[in-house]
Enzyme design. Structure first.
Site, PDB file in Angstrom:
ATOM      1  N   LYS A  50       0.848  -1.203   0.000  1.00 36.08           N
ATOM      2  CA  LYS A  50       0.000   0.000   0.000  1.00 36.08           C
ATOM      3  C   LYS A  50       0.879   1.247   0.000  1.00 36.08           C
ATOM      4  O   LYS A  50       0.644   2.187  -0.744  1.00 36.08           O
ATOM      5  CB  LYS A  50      -0.921   0.019   1.235  1.00 36.08           C
ATOM      6  CG  LYS A  50      -2.090  -0.946   1.133  1.00 36.08           C
ATOM      7  CD  LYS A  50      -2.877  -1.073   2.422  1.00 36.08           C
ATOM      8  CE  LYS A  50      -3.969  -2.132   2.272  1.00 36.08           C
ATOM      9  NZ  LYS A  50      -4.707  -2.432   3.495  1.00 36.08           N
ATOM     10  N   GLN A  94      -4.972  -1.159   9.736  1.00 36.53           N
ATOM     11  CA  GLN A  94      -4.889  -2.491   9.129  1.00 36.53           C
ATOM     12  C   GLN A  94      -5.469  -3.542  10.075  1.00 36.53           C
ATOM     13  O   GLN A  94      -5.136  -3.581  11.262  1.00 36.53           O
ATOM     14  CB  GLN A  94      -3.417  -2.809   8.786  1.00 36.53           C
ATOM     15  CG  GLN A  94      -3.192  -4.097   8.025  1.00 36.53           C
ATOM     16  CD  GLN A  94      -3.769  -4.077   6.607  1.00 36.53           C
ATOM     17  OE1 GLN A  94      -3.913  -3.035   5.987  1.00 36.53           O
ATOM     18  NE2 GLN A  94      -4.095  -5.237   6.084  1.00 36.53           N
ATOM     19  N   ASP A 117     -11.326   3.005   4.051  1.00 44.25           N
ATOM     20  CA  ASP A 117     -11.755   1.602   3.952  1.00 44.25           C
ATOM     21  C   ASP A 117     -13.264   1.486   3.725  1.00 44.25           C
ATOM     22  O   ASP A 117     -13.746   0.425   3.322  1.00 44.25           O
ATOM     23  CB  ASP A 117     -11.434   0.869   5.264  1.00 44.25           C
ATOM     24  CG  ASP A 117     -10.127   0.112   5.213  1.00 44.25           C
ATOM     25  OD1 ASP A 117      -9.798  -0.425   4.146  1.00 44.25           O
ATOM     26  OD2 ASP A 117      -9.451   0.054   6.256  1.00 44.25           O
TER      27      ASP A 117
HETATM   28  N1  GUN Z   1      -7.002  -6.496   6.249  1.00 45.56           N
HETATM   29  C1  GUN Z   1      -7.258  -7.256   5.147  1.00 45.56           C
HETATM   30  N2  GUN Z   1      -7.887  -6.511   4.210  1.00 45.56           N
HETATM   31  C2  GUN Z   1      -8.041  -5.274   4.731  1.00 45.56           C
HETATM   32  C3  GUN Z   1      -8.614  -4.066   4.224  1.00 45.56           C
HETATM   33  O1  GUN Z   1      -9.144  -3.974   3.106  1.00 45.56           O
HETATM   34  N3  GUN Z   1      -8.558  -2.999   5.084  1.00 45.56           N
HETATM   35  C4  GUN Z   1      -8.007  -3.071   6.324  1.00 45.56           C
HETATM   36  N4  GUN Z   1      -8.013  -1.970   7.085  1.00 45.56           N
HETATM   37  N5  GUN Z   1      -7.473  -4.182   6.804  1.00 45.56           N
HETATM   38  C5  GUN Z   1      -7.490  -5.269   6.007  1.00 45.56           C
END
Ligand code: GUN
Length: 279
Positions: A50, A94, A117
């Site tokens: 990311k 996350q 998100d």
């Molecule tokens: N963990 C796995 N996928 C995601 C996501 O799309 N967003 C977040 N914040 N954590 C994750």
């Protein structure tokens, strides 16, 4: 046809990058803060990717790392700080979180307008009621992939395998908005195979390796595989690719399908948050 998530995500990142460079000419910049708690290996990899792609798109990004013992109070304090920081357009915590930290409390603390998100109840409600809101990155990425094959989804039977808040439920809302007839399948569904076989569009998001076999798929269906499962050091999806690829009209590979789209959509969401707060 194999749907090339790498190529489609690259095009989307390029679009974001172009817009960001125009914004930068006016002396501003979208900013993304990612909070990463603990040392769960997959999260380390996701967050690294990311950060890398955000930088590539010209988005200011920072990763705030905490040891797994960090208190919930400390994390909430940091979220408050980021909520009030005008340089930050998007905040992402996350998941998964250590068990002593309440996930709902954390998600609810993020300012809805910075919730890249789309997990905050305000955004979940916005998506469900059809008003504009931030859409979770993975289902949004899946919709892009489906639309790369077929633009008009009206009247299609869309079947979603999995009912999670992260994927299955928001995916259902998005496809409903596209006028699909939507069915959500889950662990208590009576006959998964028969239900899957009705799908013109099948989205597998259960986290069970290669659960969907070729004979579960309707001829010429569009198949989107959200699964990321380990299999003897290899990454495989929720769909058995080999037995499915010649039955489906179009199918995503794992890796190289949905994964890269999730990150591209995160950048898109960050840009959207920036634009809304600067309009
Ligand atoms: N963990 C796995 N996928 C995601 C996501 O799309 N967003 C977040 N914040 N954590 C994750």
């Amino acid at each position: 046809m194999i749907i090339d998530g790498k190529k489609i995500s690259k095009d989307l990142v390029e679009k974001v990058k172009d817009e960001v460079s125009k914004i930068k000419k006016n002396g501003k910049s979208p900013g993304l803060s990612v909070i990463l708690i603990g040392d769960y290996a997959p999260s380390q990899i996701y967050v690294k990717n990311k950060e890398k792609l955000a930088k590539e798109a010209g988005i200011n990004s920072e990763v705030i790392r905490y040891p797994k013992e960090i208190s919930e109070k400390e994390v909430l304090k940091k979220i408050d700080e980021l909520n009030d920081n005008s340089e930050i357009s998007g905040i992402l915590v996350q998941l998964p979180l250590p068990s002593h930290i309440n996930k709902e409390k954390i998600i609810n603390a993020i300012k809805p307008s910075k919730d890249v998100d789309g997990f905050h109840p305000m955004n979940v409600g916005g998506l469900a009621s059809g008003t504009t809101s931030i859409v979770p990155c993975t289902p949004l990425g899946c919709l892009f992939l489906i639309k790369s094959v077929e633009k008009n989804l009206e009247g299609k039977n869309a079947v979603i395998l999995g009912r999670s808040n992260l994927n299955g439920k928001p995916m259902a809302q998005l496809l409903l908005k596209e006028n699909c007839t939507v069915t959500i399948l889950h662990s208590k569904t009576k006959d998964l195979k028969t239900e899957c076989k009705r799908a013109d569009i099948l989205i597998a998001a259960v986290g069970v390796k290669e659960m969907v076999k070729g004979d579960w798929i309707k001829k010429d269906a569009i198949v989107i595989d959200v699964g990321i499962n380990k299999d003897n050091g290899k990454i495989v999806g929720d769909v058995d690719f080999e037995s499915s690829k010649n039955i489906a009209k179009a199918i995503t590979p794992v890796p190289g399908g949905v994964g890269p789209m999730t990150i591209a959509c995160l950048l898109k969401n960050t840009l959207e948050c920036f634009k809304k707060s600067n309009s």
